[in-house]
Design a protein around this motif. Structure first.
Motif, PDB file in Angstrom:
ATOM      1  N   SER A 124      34.839  39.229  38.168  1.00 49.17           N
ATOM      2  CA  SER A 124      35.218  37.938  37.599  1.00 49.17           C
ATOM      3  C   SER A 124      36.737  37.722  37.498  1.00 49.17           C
ATOM      4  O   SER A 124      37.165  36.678  37.031  1.00 49.17           O
ATOM      5  N   ASN A 125      37.525  38.689  37.941  1.00 43.16           N
ATOM      6  CA  ASN A 125      38.978  38.514  37.921  1.00 43.16           C
ATOM      7  C   ASN A 125      39.607  39.428  38.970  1.00 43.16           C
ATOM      8  O   ASN A 125      38.928  40.265  39.566  1.00 43.16           O
ATOM      9  N   ARG A 126      40.901  39.268  39.171  1.00 37.67           N
ATOM     10  CA  ARG A 126      41.586  40.055  40.202  1.00 37.67           C
ATOM     11  C   ARG A 126      41.570  41.553  39.905  1.00 37.67           C
ATOM     12  O   ARG A 126      41.476  42.358  40.825  1.00 37.67           O
ATOM     13  N   LEU A 127      41.673  41.922  38.646  1.00 33.45           N
ATOM     14  CA  LEU A 127      41.634  43.346  38.297  1.00 33.45           C
ATOM     15  C   LEU A 127      40.304  43.962  38.733  1.00 33.45           C
ATOM     16  O   LEU A 127      40.280  45.035  39.343  1.00 33.45           O
ATOM     17  N   GLU A 128      39.206  43.288  38.425  1.00 34.76           N
ATOM     18  CA  GLU A 128      37.898  43.806  38.831  1.00 34.76           C
ATOM     19  C   GLU A 128      37.751  43.810  40.347  1.00 34.76           C
ATOM     20  O   GLU A 128      37.145  44.722  40.917  1.00 34.76           O
ATOM     21  N   ALA A 129      38.306  42.809  41.022  1.00 34.20           N
ATOM     22  CA  ALA A 129      38.291  42.792  42.488  1.00 34.20           C
ATOM     23  C   ALA A 129      39.068  43.988  43.031  1.00 34.20           C
ATOM     24  O   ALA A 129      38.601  44.684  43.939  1.00 34.20           O
ATOM     25  N   GLN A 131      39.660  46.818  41.494  1.00 37.02           N
ATOM     26  CA  GLN A 131      38.911  48.046  41.190  1.00 37.02           C
ATOM     27  C   GLN A 131      37.770  48.235  42.191  1.00 37.02           C
ATOM     28  O   GLN A 131      37.543  49.352  42.673  1.00 37.02           O
ATOM     29  N   PHE A 132      37.062  47.165  42.520  1.00 35.63           N
ATOM     30  CA  PHE A 132      35.993  47.233  43.514  1.00 35.63           C
ATOM     31  C   PHE A 132      36.555  47.695  44.857  1.00 35.63           C
ATOM     32  O   PHE A 132      36.011  48.594  45.499  1.00 35.63           O
ATOM     33  N   LEU A 133      37.662  47.098  45.279  1.00 38.58           N
ATOM     34  CA  LEU A 133      38.261  47.437  46.568  1.00 38.58           C
ATOM     35  C   LEU A 133      38.807  48.862  46.573  1.00 38.58           C
ATOM     36  O   LEU A 133      38.727  49.548  47.598  1.00 38.58           O
ATOM     37  N   ALA A 134      39.325  49.331  45.448  1.00 38.76           N
ATOM     38  CA  ALA A 134      39.808  50.713  45.358  1.00 38.76           C
ATOM     39  C   ALA A 134      38.644  51.691  45.501  1.00 38.76           C
ATOM     40  O   ALA A 134      38.769  52.716  46.191  1.00 38.76           O
TER      41      ALA A 134
END
Length: 179
Positions: A124-129, A131-134
């Motif tokens: 739901s936000n860039r941080l979570e995006a 984290q997913f990509l990491a």
């Protein structure tokens, strides 16, 4: 909480896992739960499976486990959108959705053998995006969309239809939306 090194056993552990998930304000990872209970992550995975089999509304997301709250979800608007992009464009797609007020709740692809393959995301936000990509990079896992030449469905949630329309317009402008 257990004493240092003390394992929490069986039903007591599952009751604590359920309680912690209900009280959590963020997803809890299997590693978080295994450290709290002094058991292996695999034991936690089995516990989660047992709790799900008892109809506990636990969802495994890319950030960890969450307890699904039916009351919280009733005020959100949802739309399933069909998208297509390359692996390298995943970050741009996720940022586009969250920057316009959307949450990517899941991804689905249609596999020729297994039918629909579905995974919960809740980004739901860039941080979570990020984290997913990491995690994607660290695990060297494949995106589900790689099974279908980039074609996939997302369920998008937002506070209004207008926000979902804005998400779709932005995805369309970037060439990610299939219509």
């Amino acid at each position: 909480m257990p004493k240092d090194g003390e394992k929490i056993l069986g039903e007591n552990r599952r009751a604590l896992i359920k309680k912690w998930l209900q009280e959590a304000d963020r997803p809890l990872t299997g590693s978080d739960l295994s450290q709290k209970t002094n058991v292996s992550r695999q034991v936690i995975v089995q516990d989660i499976s047992l709790l799900k089999a008892r109809n506990e509304p636990i969802i495994a997301t890319s950030q960890g486990y969450v307890m699904f709250d039916n009351n919280q979800q009733t005020q959100l608007f949802k739309r399933i959108v069909a998208c297509k992009h390359t692996h390298e464009e995943t970050k741009d797609e996720l940022y586009t959705i969250v920057d316009h007020g959307g949450t990517v709740t899941d991804v689905t692809v249609e596999h020729p053998l297994y039918g629909d393959l579905h995974a919960s995301l809740f980004v739901s936000n860039r941080l979570e995006a990020d984290q997913f990509l990491a995690r994607l990079s660290a695990t060297k896992a494949s995106l589900l969309s790689e099974l279908t030449s980039g074609v996939h469905l997302h369920t998008i949630e937002a506070n209004s239809e207008g926000q979902i329309d804005a998400v779709c317009d932005a995805l369309r402008n970037k060439g990610f939306l299939l219509e």
